[in-house]
Design an enzyme around this catalytic site. Structure first.
Site, short mmCIF file in Angstrom:
data_model
loop_
_atom_site.label_atom_id
_atom_site.label_comp_id
_atom_site.label_asym_id
_atom_site.label_seq_id
_atom_site.Cartn_x
_atom_site.Cartn_y
_atom_site.Cartn_z
N ASP A 253 31.55 47.91 38.58
CA ASP A 253 32.23 49.09 39.12
C ASP A 253 33.72 49.10 38.79
O ASP A 253 34.40 50.09 39.04
CB ASP A 253 32.06 49.16 40.64
CG ASP A 253 30.61 49.35 41.06
OD1 ASP A 253 29.92 50.12 40.38
OD2 ASP A 253 30.18 48.72 42.04
N ASP B 189 31.71 47.93 44.69
CA ASP B 189 32.00 46.52 45.00
C ASP B 189 31.73 45.57 43.85
O ASP B 189 32.21 44.45 43.86
CB ASP B 189 31.16 46.06 46.20
CG ASP B 189 29.74 45.69 45.80
OD1 ASP B 189 29.11 46.49 45.09
OD2 ASP B 189 29.29 44.59 46.17
N ASP C 36 28.85 53.56 45.04
CA ASP C 36 27.89 52.63 44.47
C ASP C 36 26.92 52.27 45.59
O ASP C 36 27.18 52.54 46.76
CB ASP C 36 28.62 51.39 43.96
CG ASP C 36 27.66 50.31 43.49
OD1 ASP C 36 26.79 50.64 42.67
OD2 ASP C 36 27.77 49.17 43.95
N CYS D 35 60.25 50.70 29.41
CA CYS D 35 59.82 49.68 28.46
C CYS D 35 58.51 50.10 27.78
O CYS D 35 58.35 49.94 26.56
CB CYS D 35 59.60 48.34 29.17
SG CYS D 35 61.07 47.69 30.00
#
Length: 644
Positions: free
Chosen positions: A622, A618, A429, A24
């Site tokens: 991010d 987190d 991070d 599709c």
């Protein structure tokens, strides 16, 4: 000439609810790229969004909608609400069809057991035929109702002179049911009502699980878009406040951002002081002070006094919209596995039908009757049905996810294990990932009396740093009262003050307590969150905070290094706190003050250099980097968008 052409390029976005597989996706992209004036078309299965770059002088959005309808896909201008409603409608339809087919399959199977479980010798032909007719009465309505998702897709493809993966499914189910009905009418012993209904049931399980997983994936961008303020208070030139849809704001307008409300647009503060929860942008949970001339962004939360903001960007040009765009652009980059599937899918369905036709012809040439040849051809269609994997893959994902869940882990994508096994470089991070979500109070110059007074002031404030300090002092000295402090008053965006023995006591930012940072050489090199305390005419005293590493962070980094993996730290925080965490954990390579776009650029640069990157983060900021990396992980404390 090149510059003139570039400036005429416009972007349009559509919702295409009917996209549910790689085939599709390819059809919608190819249909639009054939239009004169369309320079690029990018479809996203997770969000059902189709982004088109086009020349407005050559083609119109209505032409694009017509082109999509010509290949069997309904489309509408992108709207998060339409997308969410469409996902819920499809889930309900699949769930109902799955329930009907499951009920029918279970009852037909019971009748089949009566016929085939050693009772045939004792069962008369009349009784067996009766069981077959009862099975037909159950199966045929179920096949008609439960097969609708496949029939609609198959009919739409055939009407356009094309084939998709649902054509062999629909053909196999219909032929098996029709041939079984014919055998029942003839009084023959062998019928396959149970096979046709059971096939539908299993395929619907796979289709439903796939739809549910895609719905959860699309929630990431939808939840992020839902953080936008839907309404803004515009200040007119005569001082009146007029409510306006945030999507209609234009640069230069003046909006009022009351306390406790999300900012409706990117802009610059022209009046007021406050503190803003900007974790959406920087990932840092500590509120940031803003005053005259500071930039603020749509979606961030005003936690202090009211602000007047001059709008600097339209809704679709805001930083929040940019983050959503980065997430979707990263999702649209196809892996090698997906690219291979995209190349094969256009040849698969025609090949399957040719193989089934050849099987039927072969049995006829070999001298067998047409029914035997037809059943062999149907068997080929069923065995080669691509959506058999559509059941197997989601079921495996559910089983493996269950095993992961017992170990405290949630697996988001089916290829997560494959991707995780290939990584050779890990990018972390800082806040909420290597560090926890609780700040620690650093050693300071306050004596015990000043600590108790400062805690009394802090206890009357809602500011996160003040609450953290008050909790720390209460844990040390026990439950505290007001410690003789009276007339306590909080000044939004600045701090809190009161009176003690006729003298003013203050707790707040450096400017509020009168600390001259240019002359305070003792604290000039200190970085990180802080509040200041002052009693009367005494010297301003700094209370610093730090974001300590998680208790198991050092062991985790050491274990990853032992595996030979490269380690980096990227953070939107300031260089002081980032460097301190990197030194504490033994991470040699780190960068601070990194924006969401810069994180993606860095990950793409690492990928271009031959590294296979795992991103661990987190925060909302991010999200794009987590999507762009080869594999990604988020702790359970992460935001919903990051986890998605």
């Amino acid at each position: 000439m090149a510059d003139q052409k570039a400036t005429s390029v416009t972007m349009a976005q559509f919702v295409v609810p009917g996209m549910h597989c790689a085939g599709c996706l390819n059809k919608t992209e190819r249909a639009l790229k054939k239009l004169e004036g369309v320079s690029d078309a990018r479809a996203n299965l997770s969000t059902k969004r189709l982004t088109v770059d086009y020349d407005a002088t050559s083609v119109r959005p209505t032409d694009m909608i017509d082109a999509l309808e010509a290949v069997g896909f309904d489309a509408a201008p992108f709207d998060v609400r339409l997308l969410s409603e469409g996902d819920q409608t499809r889930e309900r339809e699949l769930l109902k069809a799955m329930g009907v087919s499951g009920f029918a399959a279970a009852n037909i199977m019971l009748l089949s057991v009566g016929v085939w479980a050693g009772l045939v010798s004792d069962m008369t032909e009349t009784t067996r035929t009766l069981f077959h007719w009862i099975s037909a009465a159950i199966a045929l309505p179920a096949v008609v109702y439960a097969g609708r998702p496949f029939y609609r897709s198959a009919i739409g493809a055939l009407q356009r002179g094309q084939m998709n993966m649902d054509v062999p499914i629909a053909l196999a189910v219909i032929l098996a049911a029709a041939a079984s009905l014919m055998q029942t009418m003839r009084g023959d012993a062998h019928v396959y009502f149970d096979a046709s209904v059971s096939l539908l049931f299993f395929l619907l399980i796979g289709r439903f699980l796939d739809q549910r997983m895609r719905g959860r994936a699309s929630e990431a961008a939808q939840n992020l878009l839902n953080l936008r303020a839907t309404e803004a208070l515009v200040l007119t030139q005569d001082g009146r406040r007029e409510p306006m849809d945030a999507r209609e704001l234009e640069p230069g307008m003046i909006v009022l951002a009351p306390q406790g409300m999300r900012l409706p647009a990117d802009g610059v503060v022209i009046d007021g002081e406050s503190h803003i929860d900007a974790s959406l942008i920087s990932g840092e949970t500590t509120p940031q002070s803003v005053r005259l001339g500071d930039k603020v962004f749509a979606g961030t939360l005003n936690q202090g006094a009211a602000l007047k903001v001059e709008v600097s960007a339209r809704d679709d040009e805001s930083l929040l919209a940019e983050i959503v765009g980065l997430m979707e652009a990263a999702e649209q980059k196809k892996s090698a596995y997906v690219q291979l599937a995209d190349r094969l899918v256009r040849y698969y369905a025609p090949g399957v039908h040719l193989l089934a036709a050849a099987t039927f012809a072969g049995w006829m040439v070999a001298g067998f009757d047409w029914y035997t040849g037809l059943m062999a051809a149907v068997a080929v269609l069923i065995v080669t049905c691509p959506c058999a994997l559509g059941l197997a893959v989601p079921v495996v994902q559910v089983v493996v996810s269950g095993r992961f869940l017992k170990s405290g882990m949630i697996m988001k994508n089916g290829d997560a294990l494959e991707r995780l096994a290939e990584i050779d470089h890990v990018v972390f991070d800082k806040t909420g990932t290597l560090t926890g979500d609780k700040l620690e109070v650093l050693p300071h110059e306050l004596n015990s009396d000043d600590e108790i007074v400062a805690a009394a002031l802090a206890g009357a404030s809602h500011h996160p740093l003040a609450r953290t300090f008050a909790t720390s002092i209460e844990q040390r000295y026990g439950v505290l009262g007001l410690a003789g402090v009276t007339l306590i008053e909080e000044i939004s965006g600045q701090g809190i003050r009161g009176q003690l023995d006729g003298r003013i006591v203050k707790l707040g930012n450096a400017r509020f307590v009168g600390a001259d940072m240019r002359q305070d050489t003792a604290h000039q090199n200190e970085d990180g969150p802080e509040i200041w305390y002052r009693r009367g005419d005494g010297p301003p005293l700094r209370i610093g905070f730090r974001d300590p590493p998680r208790s198991d962070a050092a062991q985790t980094i050491a274990s990853l290094k032992a595996l030979g993996l490269g380690i980096e730290l990227l953070s939107g925080d300031r260089s002081g706190p980032v460097g301190a965490v990197a030194d504490a954990l033994g991470i040699e390579t780190w960068r601070a003050g990194v924006s969401p776009a810069e994180k993606i650029e860095h990950i793409e640069a690492l990928t271009a250099s031959g590294k296979t990157v795992l991103m661990v983060g987190d925060g909302l900021n991010d999200g794009p980097a987590l999507t762009a990396a080869h594999a990604s992980l988020s702790p359970t404390s992460a935001s919903d968008v990051a986890q998605n």
